[in-house]
Write an enzyme that holds these catalytic residues in place. Structure first.
Site, PDB file in Angstrom:
ATOM      1  N   LYS A 232      30.987  23.623  25.142  1.00 16.07           N
ATOM      2  CA  LYS A 232      29.616  23.566  24.631  1.00 16.07           C
ATOM      3  C   LYS A 232      28.645  24.111  25.677  1.00 16.07           C
ATOM      4  O   LYS A 232      28.893  24.007  26.883  1.00 16.07           O
ATOM      5  CB  LYS A 232      29.294  22.106  24.286  1.00 16.07           C
ATOM      6  CG  LYS A 232      28.030  21.871  23.483  1.00 16.07           C
ATOM      7  CD  LYS A 232      27.970  20.395  23.094  1.00 16.07           C
ATOM      8  CE  LYS A 232      26.692  20.025  22.377  1.00 16.07           C
ATOM      9  NZ  LYS A 232      26.683  18.578  22.015  1.00 16.07           N
TER      10      LYS A 232
ATOM     11  N   SER B 184      25.534  17.326  17.465  1.00 15.61           N
ATOM     12  CA  SER B 184      24.984  18.497  18.119  1.00 15.61           C
ATOM     13  C   SER B 184      26.025  19.496  18.615  1.00 15.61           C
ATOM     14  O   SER B 184      25.667  20.586  19.070  1.00 15.61           O
ATOM     15  CB  SER B 184      24.105  18.079  19.300  1.00 15.61           C
ATOM     16  OG  SER B 184      24.887  17.466  20.327  1.00 15.61           O
TER      17      SER B 184
ATOM     18  N   SER C  84      27.867  13.177  18.262  1.00 12.39           N
ATOM     19  CA  SER C  84      27.774  14.637  18.281  1.00 12.39           C
ATOM     20  C   SER C  84      29.102  15.367  18.385  1.00 12.39           C
ATOM     21  O   SER C  84      29.145  16.580  18.192  1.00 12.39           O
ATOM     22  CB  SER C  84      26.859  15.091  19.421  1.00 12.39           C
ATOM     23  OG  SER C  84      25.525  14.737  19.138  1.00 12.39           O
TER      24      SER C  84
END
Length: 470
Positions: free
Chosen positions: A85, A160, A184
């Site tokens: 990420k 997310s 997330s």
């Protein structure tokens, strides 16, 4: 087994790739080329990657190929394509955290996760996108635009860890790392049909730890998530919150005897939205499968309250407001309007009220550990709803309302307990539904063993058809 067109190699698991490399039936270069082709074909629609440099990927794959040929491979994940990420530091790669703000931080050193991947010979395909500051459960970002589901571009990928979810489902390599402070990792997991793990607090070290935050694996199978944990769950002094966990067993070859398990089934979170009927039916069917195998399954009621969830949400608003207010007016205009509206409420809380809101974390932690202590596993929905439209920032599209979709996930962030996800069904229109399996702090390996049992035992109608996404 591996005699197939290169264009299909992106569907191989991490374990299959490692075995094929070792047998010299497949080269990391071939696997990398297949993933590059896959990305180039799907990325114009999915929008999952922030940083992607094919030539660097090819160079890393070539270096791995040499190690395998020379007998110096660094382990079974050497040469396996994977992503991290964008908020996981990679030296020299900017970290905008989903926002269009000027001059994003450029780290000078890798995060522990990045170092562990590189030490194991993993080929980092790129950094995956996220929404502004990671505070949305969607793929809507002021910098990146909209990230879309690999199942249907009209649907959200979740967030997310939005880019990681889309990348995992689409076949941008078998292994991906997301981060999670309220769901997330698990929310993209449930909306993309993935196997994921939000690990126990501090098990996977972070260079920027804070309460509730975790990094964890996202993959198509529980086996791949467990294999990834062999390198991710290694101590690192940079995480000053880490705990000295004992060695864990990530080998899923031996399936657990689920008949000895005491399992809780929770279908009412006590806060947020109520589960949709299709979600509820899929989770209850999964619990019935455990009961049929001899496990003791008991229903438990809510253990957090709406007041706890409201307090936590308000604390997060204040925390983000503290960052937002320091920006110049021109920079504030670059932040996604939904996030600006959401965090602006944080300005309303004075010091005493902020401390009370912060206290929601302790109350949630205490309630969660007390309610789940007598069970080996707690089964629940991951999210009360299935995937929503990709353009929508949140399932409940109102920044003035509390996050209604994290009632089942966020308690385990605050308590530090592990929570895994496995796909357990689909809605009538084909949207994936995830089952959450949570356990005691430090029981991450046992939770993945149970998740693997369910993955193998679930009915065919609950199994994602990854090849069908081609």
């Amino acid at each position: 087994m591996y005699q197939q067109p290169r264009s299909a190699l992106h569907n191989l698991s991490a374990r299959e790739l490692g075995e094929a490399y070792a047998a010299k039936e497949l080269s990391p270069v071939e696997a990398a080329e297949a993933v590059i082709e896959r990305i180039e074909a799907r990325e114009p629609v999915l929008n999952a990657l922030y940083q992607f440099e094919p030539e660097a990927v090819r160079a890393d794959a070539k270096a791995s190929e040499r190690r395998w040929m020379e007998g110096t491979a660094r382990g079974p994940l050497d040469g396996v394509p994977m992503t991290v990420k964008e908020n996981i530091a990679r030296a020299g790669v900017p970290m905008p955290s989903g926002t269009a703000l000027s001059n994003p931080k450029v780290p000078q050193a890798n995060a522990p996760v990045t170092d562990r991947i590189l030490e194991a010979g993993g080929v980092i395909v790129g950094s995956t996108v996220m929404p502004d500051w990671g505070m949305l459960s969607s793929g809507v970002s002021s910098l990146h635009g909209i990230t879309r589901s690999a199942w249907n571009p009209a649907w959200t990928t979740g967030g997310s860890s939005s880019g990681a979810g889309a990348a995992a489902a689409a076949g941008y390599g078998p292994l991906h790392v997301g981060t999670d402070i309220g769901g997330s990792i698990r929310l993209p997991g449930t909306w993309q049909g993935l196997a994921t793990l939000k690990p126990s607090a501090g098990l996977i070290p972070l260079d920027v730890p804070y309460i509730g935050r975790a990094a964890g694996p996202m993959a198509r199978t529980v086996g791949d998530a467990a294999l990834f944990m062999t390198i991710l769950a290694q101590p690192d002094i940079r995480d000053y919150t880490a705990r000295p966990y004992p060695a864990m067993d990530w080998d899923l070859a031996d399936k657990p005897d689920v008949s000895t398990l005491r399992i809780a089934l929770q279908t009412d979170a006590g806060a947020g939205a109520c589960p949709d009927p299709e979600v509820l039916a899929a989770v209850e069917a999964a619990a019935a499968l455990f009961a049929d195998a001899g496990a003791t399954v008991e229903r438990i009621g809510p253990f957090i309250t709406q007041d706890m969830l409201d307090g936590l949400d308000n604390f997060w608003r204040t925390r983000s407001w503290a960052d937002y207010r320091e920006l110049s007016p021109s920079e504030q205009d670059k932040v996604l309007p939904y996030i600006a509206r959401w965090c602006s409420r944080g300005a309303e809380f004075g010091g005493a009220e902020t401390i009370r809101n912060f206290g929601s974390i302790d109350r949630m932690q205490q309630a969660t550990i007390a309610a789940t202590a007598n069970y080996d596993v707690v089964l629940s929905p991951v999210s009360p709803m299935a995937a929503f439209p990709a353009e929508q920032p949140m399932p409940v599209d109102d920044p003035d309302r509390t996050m209604a979709h994290i009632g089942f996930t966020v308690p385990y962030n605050m308590s530090g307990q592990p929570a895994a996800t496995v796909n357990c069904g689909f809605t009538a229109d084909g949207r994936p539904i995830g089952l959450q399996l949570a356990g005691r702090v430090g029981a991450d390996d046992r939770i993945l063993h149970v998740a693997a049992w369910y993955e193998a035992a679930r009915p065919s109608c609950a199994v994602p058809d990854w090849a069908g996404l081609d």
